[in-house]
Design an enzyme around this catalytic site. Structure first.
Site, PDB file in Angstrom:
ATOM      1  N   GLY A  27     -18.421  12.149   1.650  1.00 45.13           N
ATOM      2  CA  GLY A  27     -19.440  11.663   0.398  1.00 45.13           C
ATOM      3  C   GLY A  27     -18.647  11.491  -0.880  1.00 45.13           C
ATOM      4  CG  HIS A  35      12.120  -1.435   6.762  1.00 48.01           C
ATOM      5  ND1 HIS A  35      11.451  -0.233   7.428  1.00 48.01           N
ATOM      6  CD2 HIS A  35      11.277  -2.431   6.917  1.00 48.01           C
ATOM      7  CE1 HIS A  35      10.256  -0.854   7.832  1.00 48.01           C
ATOM      8  NE2 HIS A  35      10.131  -1.932   7.551  1.00 48.01           N
ATOM      9  CG  ASN A  81      -2.373   8.324   0.856  1.00 42.73           C
ATOM     10  OD1 ASN A  81      -1.807   9.048   1.681  1.00 42.73           O
ATOM     11  ND2 ASN A  81      -3.287   8.429  -0.168  1.00 42.73           N
ATOM     12  CB  VAL A  82       2.299  10.754  -1.775  1.00 42.59           C
ATOM     13  CG1 VAL A  82       3.431  10.105  -1.064  1.00 42.59           C
ATOM     14  CG2 VAL A  82       1.907  10.562  -3.068  1.00 42.59           C
ATOM     15  NE  ARG A  83      -2.907  11.789   4.213  1.00 44.09           N
ATOM     16  CZ  ARG A  83      -2.210  10.749   4.530  1.00 44.09           C
ATOM     17  NH1 ARG A  83      -1.685   9.845   3.651  1.00 44.09           N
ATOM     18  NH2 ARG A  83      -2.001  10.532   5.893  1.00 44.09           N
ATOM     19  CG  HIS A 124      -1.410   1.316   1.723  1.00 44.40           C
ATOM     20  ND1 HIS A 124      -0.910   2.181   2.598  1.00 44.40           N
ATOM     21  CD2 HIS A 124      -2.495   2.154   1.186  1.00 44.40           C
ATOM     22  CE1 HIS A 124      -1.619   3.136   2.673  1.00 44.40           C
ATOM     23  NE2 HIS A 124      -2.523   3.253   1.855  1.00 44.40           N
TER      24      HIS A 124
END
Length: 302
Positions: A257, A144, A107-109, A105
């Site tokens: 939503g 790692h 994720n960058v945001r 998994h």
């Protein structure tokens, strides 16, 4: 603060990761689903299903806007209640066929909360983590090592700090065990200024495929049978439990939503639960929780 630059980078990152995953799979391509959100914004979901190597891979880009923040975003920040917001990011989950290839998994945001007459509040977040079913030290150490290299230009304390945060975040409290062997997790990052925080997000995003693809290459041809497949499906249940009970991104998306199909693309296509299951002592299945799913300094132990 240049939101357009962040958006451009995220779309390019989605393209690059999908290209490399398609090359590695060799049997299927990603379908593309572009969507719009009624309240504001939209996204581009890419999903590969039934490939030669990847049973299901979802790589989602979204850039959404809203008039007020949902409860999941203001629970620890009550001062942000009533602000409008923009949230943009890339989130992906890869579920391979072969039980010897871990699920991964990433994720960058970026998040921006705005209120008329006040300065915007912004921050970056993200990271990546690895969920093996049959552990391998070479894979864990390599994963790692790439994570540490991505963090190194930003300070000696960055990798240990965000590695520890990852271990703490991806923890199933009701099972008293981690989801996997960790990696990196960071959130609310704005302490270094915009340019450096954005550079760090890019470093993490760009390093994901360098960490994961070599593992897929090494393990995708490993022979396996029904025993390993059934154990993989059982352990996938832990993945589902975490995402539906604890994951901030899932909760934010559902409460704001968001597009349900894109939010839940992280879930595996097949999964099973078994009442009060315990692996046979001394087995490879028992080694997963007995050795790999422990609090380890993978680079210090290397």
């Amino acid at each position: 603060m240049q939101i357009d630059q962040v958006r451009t980078y995220l779309l390019q990152l989605q393209d690059a990761i999908c290209r490399e995953l398609s090359e590695e799979d060799g049997g299927a391509d990603f379908i593309v689903d572009e969507w719009q959100r009624e309240e504001g914004g939209g996204g581009r979901t890419r999903v590969l299903s039934g490939g030669a190597v990847l049973e299901k891979a979802g790589v989602n880009f979204s850039h959404v806007r809203g008039a007020s923040l949902p409860p999941s975003a203001t629970a620890s920040r009550p001062e942000m209640a009533g602000r409008s917001y923009q949230a943009l990011g890339v989130s992906l989950v890869i579920h391979p066929h072969n039980p010897y290839v871990p699920t991964s998994h990433a994720n960058v945001r970026m998040f921006v909360a705005e209120k008329e007459g006040e300065a915007p509040i912004w921050w970056f977040g993200g990271g990546y983590d690895l969920t093996p079913y049959y552990g391998n030290r070479e894979d864990c150490i390599g994963w790692h090592r790439v994570a540490a290299e991505a963090c190194a230009p930003f300070g000696e304390d960055v990798y240990p700090r965000f590695k520890r945060w990852c271990d703490e975040y991806f923890y199933l409290r009701h099972r008293n065990e981690p989801r996997g062997i960790g990696g990196l997790f960071f959130d609310d990052l704005n302490e270094w200024g915009f340019d450096t925080c954005f550079a760090f997000m890019r470093s993490v995003g760009d390093s994901y495929i360098r960490a994961y693809r070599p593992i897929v290459q090494r393990r995708k041809e490993t022979p396996y049978g029904d025993r390993e497949r059934q154990f993989q499906l059982y352990r996938r249940g832990r993945y589902v439990e975490f995402n539906l009970v604890f994951d901030r991104g899932t909760l934010f998306g559902l409460q704001s939503g968001g597009r349900t199909e894109a939010i839940l693309m992280s879930l595996p296509p097949l999964v099973r639960w078994e009442y009060d299951y315990h692996p046979e002592p001394g087995s490879a299945e028992a080694e997963l929780t007995g050795y790999y799913l422990q609090d380890r300094d993978w680079l210090g132990d290397a």
